[in-house]
Design a protein around this motif. Structure first.
Motif, PDB file in Angstrom:
ATOM      1  N   THR A  23       1.029  -1.210  -0.094  1.00 48.82           N
ATOM      2  CA  THR A  23      -0.029  -0.163   0.032  1.00 48.82           C
ATOM      3  C   THR A  23       1.013   1.219  -0.090  1.00 48.82           C
ATOM      4  O   THR A  23       0.339   2.324   0.084  1.00 48.82           O
ATOM      5  N   TYR A  24       2.115   1.083   0.063  1.00 49.45           N
ATOM      6  CA  TYR A  24       3.109   2.168   0.051  1.00 49.45           C
ATOM      7  C   TYR A  24       3.710   2.344  -1.513  1.00 49.45           C
ATOM      8  O   TYR A  24       4.347   1.466  -1.830  1.00 49.45           O
ATOM      9  N   PHE A  25       3.721   3.552  -1.946  1.00 50.92           N
ATOM     10  CA  PHE A  25       4.164   3.676  -3.280  1.00 50.92           C
ATOM     11  C   PHE A  25       5.006   4.984  -3.360  1.00 50.92           C
ATOM     12  O   PHE A  25       4.476   5.997  -3.055  1.00 50.92           O
ATOM     13  N   ASP A  26       6.154   4.837  -3.906  1.00 55.09           N
ATOM     14  CA  ASP A  26       7.089   6.019  -3.798  1.00 55.09           C
ATOM     15  C   ASP A  26       7.368   6.371  -5.193  1.00 55.09           C
ATOM     16  O   ASP A  26       7.662   5.556  -6.310  1.00 55.09           O
ATOM     17  N   THR A  27       7.391   7.837  -5.460  1.00 54.81           N
ATOM     18  CA  THR A  27       7.612   8.234  -6.977  1.00 54.81           C
ATOM     19  C   THR A  27       8.319   9.520  -6.903  1.00 54.81           C
ATOM     20  O   THR A  27       8.772  10.159  -5.956  1.00 54.81           O
ATOM     21  N   ALA A  28       8.576  10.075  -8.061  1.00 53.32           N
ATOM     22  CA  ALA A  28       9.059  11.423  -7.970  1.00 53.32           C
ATOM     23  C   ALA A  28       8.894  11.929  -9.689  1.00 53.32           C
ATOM     24  O   ALA A  28       8.900  11.324 -10.652  1.00 53.32           O
ATOM     25  N   PRO A  29       8.825  13.384  -9.906  1.00 54.05           N
ATOM     26  CA  PRO A  29       8.668  13.770 -11.000  1.00 54.05           C
ATOM     27  C   PRO A  29       9.755  13.502 -11.866  1.00 54.05           C
ATOM     28  O   PRO A  29       9.530  13.279 -13.158  1.00 54.05           O
ATOM     29  N   ARG A  30      11.080  13.297 -11.520  1.00 51.43           N
ATOM     30  CA  ARG A  30      12.312  13.059 -12.274  1.00 51.43           C
ATOM     31  C   ARG A  30      12.444  11.598 -12.945  1.00 51.43           C
ATOM     32  O   ARG A  30      13.078  11.216 -13.566  1.00 51.43           O
ATOM     33  N   TYR A  31      11.571  10.627 -12.401  1.00 53.07           N
ATOM     34  CA  TYR A  31      11.504   9.422 -12.739  1.00 53.07           C
ATOM     35  C   TYR A  31      10.602   9.260 -14.127  1.00 53.07           C
ATOM     36  O   TYR A  31       9.476   9.380 -14.190  1.00 53.07           O
ATOM     37  N   GLY A  32      11.343   9.351 -15.289  1.00 57.53           N
ATOM     38  CA  GLY A  32      10.623   9.233 -16.588  1.00 57.53           C
ATOM     39  C   GLY A  32      10.161  10.505 -16.814  1.00 57.53           C
ATOM     40  O   GLY A  32       9.287  10.549 -17.694  1.00 57.53           O
ATOM     41  N   HIS A  33      10.580  11.748 -16.275  1.00 59.90           N
ATOM     42  CA  HIS A  33      10.136  13.057 -16.549  1.00 59.90           C
ATOM     43  C   HIS A  33       8.746  12.972 -16.566  1.00 59.90           C
ATOM     44  O   HIS A  33       8.014  13.475 -17.329  1.00 59.90           O
ATOM     45  N   GLY A  34       8.161  12.697 -15.292  1.00 60.26           N
ATOM     46  CA  GLY A  34       6.806  12.607 -14.743  1.00 60.26           C
ATOM     47  C   GLY A  34       6.171  11.509 -15.240  1.00 60.26           C
ATOM     48  O   GLY A  34       4.782  11.099 -14.815  1.00 60.26           O
ATOM     49  N   LEU A  35       6.567  10.190 -16.089  1.00 61.00           N
ATOM     50  CA  LEU A  35       6.013   9.171 -16.443  1.00 61.00           C
ATOM     51  C   LEU A  35       5.628   8.305 -15.459  1.00 61.00           C
ATOM     52  O   LEU A  35       4.301   7.844 -15.502  1.00 61.00           O
ATOM     53  N   ALA A  36       6.375   8.259 -14.477  1.00 62.31           N
ATOM     54  CA  ALA A  36       5.961   7.318 -13.385  1.00 62.31           C
ATOM     55  C   ALA A  36       5.077   7.597 -12.523  1.00 62.31           C
ATOM     56  O   ALA A  36       4.055   7.070 -12.266  1.00 62.31           O
ATOM     57  N   GLU A  37       4.827   9.081 -12.183  1.00 57.15           N
ATOM     58  CA  GLU A  37       3.810   9.669 -11.425  1.00 57.15           C
ATOM     59  C   GLU A  37       2.504   9.158 -12.317  1.00 57.15           C
ATOM     60  O   GLU A  37       1.353   8.988 -11.930  1.00 57.15           O
ATOM     61  N   GLU A  38       2.504   9.436 -13.598  1.00 53.49           N
ATOM     62  CA  GLU A  38       1.326   9.314 -14.537  1.00 53.49           C
ATOM     63  C   GLU A  38       0.732   7.898 -14.415  1.00 53.49           C
ATOM     64  O   GLU A  38      -0.386   7.551 -14.060  1.00 53.49           O
ATOM     65  N   ARG A  39       1.685   7.141 -14.657  1.00 52.04           N
ATOM     66  CA  ARG A  39       1.412   5.673 -14.447  1.00 52.04           C
ATOM     67  C   ARG A  39       0.744   5.214 -13.122  1.00 52.04           C
ATOM     68  O   ARG A  39      -0.181   4.376 -13.067  1.00 52.04           O
ATOM     69  N   LEU A  40       1.740   5.660 -12.186  1.00 51.23           N
ATOM     70  CA  LEU A  40       1.191   5.066 -10.734  1.00 51.23           C
ATOM     71  C   LEU A  40      -0.414   5.739 -10.628  1.00 51.23           C
ATOM     72  O   LEU A  40      -0.955   5.183  -9.922  1.00 51.23           O
ATOM     73  N   GLY A  41      -0.490   6.932 -10.884  1.00 49.71           N
ATOM     74  CA  GLY A  41      -1.754   7.607 -10.665  1.00 49.71           C
ATOM     75  C   GLY A  41      -2.800   7.158 -11.516  1.00 49.71           C
ATOM     76  O   GLY A  41      -4.010   6.424 -10.703  1.00 49.71           O
ATOM     77  N   ARG A  42      -2.789   6.451 -12.722  1.00 47.28           N
ATOM     78  CA  ARG A  42      -3.756   5.869 -13.334  1.00 47.28           C
ATOM     79  C   ARG A  42      -4.111   4.516 -12.783  1.00 47.28           C
ATOM     80  O   ARG A  42      -5.192   4.110 -12.612  1.00 47.28           O
ATOM     81  N   THR A  43      -2.875   3.542 -12.525  1.00 45.13           N
ATOM     82  CA  THR A  43      -3.101   2.307 -11.965  1.00 45.13           C
ATOM     83  C   THR A  43      -3.589   2.266 -10.510  1.00 45.13           C
ATOM     84  O   THR A  43      -4.490   1.488 -10.520  1.00 45.13           O
TER      85      THR A  43
END
Length: 300
Positions: A39-59
């Protein structure tokens, strides 16, 4: 005090770290984490130039996770053409968070880390730390801290500022005990929660082999030999090296959670199994004798 699950999913790989990950595989990775109870997810804007956050948010939204713990980072702004610039001003910090919230499809994140401010102590002191503290006071973030790869500068920030949690990557593993010198004892005294990332040291401790990555570079021969020796000792007890690597940080009482980056559902499942595996105390003592576990961690 923030409550953290023992295992978190790091999202740098689904942002394309080292190699591209398809949209399907990225979604499967997050979905597998949800199935495993992560239930814990760590991300950052610099991961894939925003791609990681976008994918995490959708999924995460599609998976219907009721109350995920999400951490992201700030201090760097994304610009066109894959450009990233530092900005430690309050305006920059807020712009970064607002963009992250939009990509994550959320109005709040549980943890906001100042991301790799190693060389910016004056900026942190003057604007960045006061800014994230105000964001916490305003209720836009639940907890604040620092996410860094070097334990010395991170310990200096913990000593100076009142922070809830820190993320230290790569500096507390079977191959690197640097965080034990100052950072972890300081966090324990101050009641600062510690999240440990990089427990595989960029993959080496997951699968030691020539050409594996170690601290974001191809592994030197002598380090590979140490990793192979560590794996051999674990094998004597029927324990995969990856299980010892994931569980090692919890030998220190300041550590609340381990974040492991994954790029596939299989990796998520394997890491969850590694955390659940019972490790005999004799193995830790054997590893201590070989220099992979500081003996003081076993004295309590």
């Amino acid at each position: 005090m923030i409550t953290l699950p023992p295992l978190g999913l790091g999202t740098a790989p689904i942002g394309g770290l080292f190699r591209e990950v398809t949209e399907q595989d990225a979604a499967a990775t997050v979905e597998a984490a949800v199935r495993e109870g992560v239930t814990y997810f760590d991300t950052a804007p610099r991961y894939g130039h925003g791609l990681a956050e976008e994918r995490l948010g959708r999924t995460v939204r599609a998976a219907g996770v009721a109350d995920p713990v999400i951490s992201t980072k700030t201090g760097w702004l994304l610009r066109p053409g894959e450009k990233v610039v530092t900005d430690w001003t309050e305006r920059g910090i807020r712009e970064s968070l607002e963009s992250s919230l939009e990509r994550l499809q959320r109005s709040f994140v549980d943890i906001l880390y100042l991301h790799d401010p190693d060389d910016y102590p004056e900026e942190v002191r003057r604007t960045a730390y006061p800014a994230v503290r105000r964001l916490r006071d305003e209720g836009l973030v639940g907890a604040i801290g620092f996410g860094m790869n070097h334990s010395g500068p991170l310990a200096a920030y913990v000593a100076e500022f009142d922070v809830d949690v820190v993320l230290i990557a790569g500096r507390f593993s079977l191959l690197d005990h640097d965080a034990l010198g100052t950072l972890l004892p300081l966090c324990r005294r101050r009641g600062t929660a510690v999240v440990v990332g990089g427990v595989f040291n960029t993959g080496l401790l997951a699968d030691p082999h020539p050409g594996a990555m170690f601290d974001y570079r191809p592994v030197p021969g002598e380090v590979l030999a140490r990793a192979e020796r560590c794996r051999a000792i674990c094998a004597e007890f029927g324990v995969p090296l990856s299980a010892a690597a994931i569980q090692f940080p919890f030998l220190h009482p300041a550590v609340r959670s381990v974040v492991v980056g994954c790029r596939s559902a299989a990796e998520v499942t394997g890491n969850a199994e590694s955390l659940r595996l019972e490790i005999p105390p004799e193995l830790w003592h054997r590893l201590a004798g070989a220099g992979f576990v500081p003996p003081e961690l076993l004295e309590a």
